[in-house]
Scaffold this motif. Sequence first.
Motif, PDB file in Angstrom:
ATOM      1  N   GLY A  68      66.193  62.641 -28.264  1.00 27.80           N
ATOM      2  CA  GLY A  68      66.814  63.879 -27.797  1.00 27.80           C
ATOM      3  C   GLY A  68      66.857  64.902 -28.921  1.00 27.80           C
ATOM      4  N   ASP A  69      66.539  66.135 -28.613  1.00 27.83           N
ATOM      5  CA  ASP A  69      66.507  67.174 -29.643  1.00 27.83           C
ATOM      6  C   ASP A  69      67.901  67.631 -30.066  1.00 27.83           C
ATOM      7  OD1 ASP A  69      63.819  67.255 -30.072  1.00 27.83           O
ATOM      8  OD2 ASP A  69      63.431  68.957 -28.736  1.00 27.83           O
ATOM      9  N   ALA A  70      68.946  67.220 -29.320  1.00 25.80           N
ATOM     10  CA  ALA A  70      70.314  67.573 -29.691  1.00 25.80           C
ATOM     11  C   ALA A  70      71.084  66.349 -30.192  1.00 25.80           C
ATOM     12  CB  ALA A  70      71.047  68.200 -28.507  1.00 25.80           C
ATOM     13  N   LEU A  85      70.340  61.494 -34.987  1.00 26.91           N
ATOM     14  CA  LEU A  85      68.931  61.621 -35.355  1.00 26.91           C
ATOM     15  C   LEU A  85      68.522  63.079 -35.160  1.00 26.91           C
ATOM     16  CD1 LEU A  85      67.496  58.443 -33.558  1.00 26.91           C
ATOM     17  CD2 LEU A  85      67.903  58.699 -36.006  1.00 26.91           C
ATOM     18  N   PRO A  86      68.904  63.959 -36.099  1.00 30.78           N
ATOM     19  CA  PRO A  86      68.577  65.382 -35.952  1.00 30.78           C
ATOM     20  C   PRO A  86      67.068  65.619 -36.013  1.00 30.78           C
ATOM     21  CG  PRO A  86      69.471  64.919 -38.128  1.00 30.78           C
ATOM     22  CD  PRO A  86      69.646  63.663 -37.334  1.00 30.78           C
ATOM     23  N   PRO A  87      66.616  66.790 -35.559  1.00 28.78           N
ATOM     24  CA  PRO A  87      65.176  67.052 -35.453  1.00 28.78           C
ATOM     25  C   PRO A  87      64.387  66.774 -36.722  1.00 28.78           C
ATOM     26  CG  PRO A  87      66.381  68.750 -34.297  1.00 28.78           C
ATOM     27  CD  PRO A  87      67.411  67.897 -34.974  1.00 28.78           C
ATOM     28  N   GLU A  88      64.943  67.112 -37.887  1.00 27.73           N
ATOM     29  CA  GLU A  88      64.195  66.879 -39.123  1.00 27.73           C
ATOM     30  C   GLU A  88      64.030  65.387 -39.410  1.00 27.73           C
ATOM     31  OE1 GLU A  88      68.515  67.884 -40.233  1.00 27.73           O
ATOM     32  OE2 GLU A  88      66.970  68.578 -38.814  1.00 27.73           O
ATOM     33  N   PRO A 125      64.604  68.422 -24.911  1.00 28.75           N
ATOM     34  CA  PRO A 125      65.486  69.545 -25.275  1.00 28.75           C
ATOM     35  C   PRO A 125      66.867  69.399 -24.652  1.00 28.75           C
ATOM     36  CG  PRO A 125      63.319  70.339 -24.595  1.00 28.75           C
ATOM     37  CD  PRO A 125      63.365  68.879 -24.256  1.00 28.75           C
ATOM     38  N   GLY A 126      67.895  69.630 -25.443  1.00 29.43           N
ATOM     39  CA  GLY A 126      69.267  69.600 -24.945  1.00 29.43           C
ATOM     40  C   GLY A 126      69.879  68.227 -24.812  1.00 29.43           C
ATOM     41  N   GLU A 148      68.666  65.013 -16.602  1.00 32.91           N
ATOM     42  CA  GLU A 148      67.238  65.347 -16.551  1.00 32.91           C
ATOM     43  C   GLU A 148      66.448  64.515 -17.560  1.00 32.91           C
ATOM     44  OE1 GLU A 148      69.694  67.513 -16.850  1.00 32.91           O
ATOM     45  OE2 GLU A 148      69.652  68.569 -14.925  1.00 32.91           O
ATOM     46  N   ALA A 149      66.960  64.410 -18.787  1.00 34.47           N
ATOM     47  CA  ALA A 149      66.253  63.633 -19.811  1.00 34.47           C
ATOM     48  C   ALA A 149      66.194  62.162 -19.436  1.00 34.47           C
ATOM     49  CB  ALA A 149      66.941  63.812 -21.160  1.00 34.47           C
TER      50      ALA A 149
END
Length: 228
Positions: free
Chosen positions: A160-162, A166-169, A187-188, A204-205
């Motif tokens: 998950g991007d949020a 586990l943050p995006p970087e 996303p989200g 949704e994810a």
Amino acid sequence: MTLEIDTGTGLMPVHVWEPPSGNGPGLLLLQEIFGVSDYIKERGAQLAGLGYFVAAPEIFWRLDDVDLDPDAPDLLDRAIAVLGRLDWDLAVSDSVAALEYLRGRDTGVGVIGFCFGGGLGFNVAAASTPDVLVSYYGSALPDLLELAPKVDAVSLHHFGDADEYLPPETVDRIVASLGDAEVHRYPGAGHAFDNPMPAFHHQEASALAWQRTVEFLSRTLPIEQGTS
């Protein structure tokens, strides 16, 4: 049903779901930090319904005084405390024992894990040789990347991007180490987005990731492989 598997140092409880045919490729289902919860059991039943023979070991079986009441207001704190007492290497070897039980049925075998189980599954795939690996936001992955060259299984990863854990970087760094693995980012969606608890769930994810998981398994661990 529940059975016990000999780990060499004791008998580990394992939940098992048989497919309607009674036979099929084996899937090792690895729990979140909340144990083999109703959510994990539901996923086990769904995977069996697809035609897989599913085994979910009780990874915390060696620990005393484990109380993961799903209605407890401090459930997350309790689970984190339990995890802090866990011997990771024993958790890996116990999981490998369960995988070998599935392999002994003379079928293809795969691993699917969620959160804690997603990282544990990655380590199991490095220590053993499953045919496929599905990892949902494996929380231990950042500390396991040196094992990536040992993971030969065809792999699918969901993030998950949020995700605050586990943050995006961090996910970027993980993905760079995964080679040819199939990776999807949502996303989200936060951490544990597939868990139905309101604090975590992203409808949704969750639906899209499950759809992709089912398709991936049908392609990489086909039911015909294990049917009579």
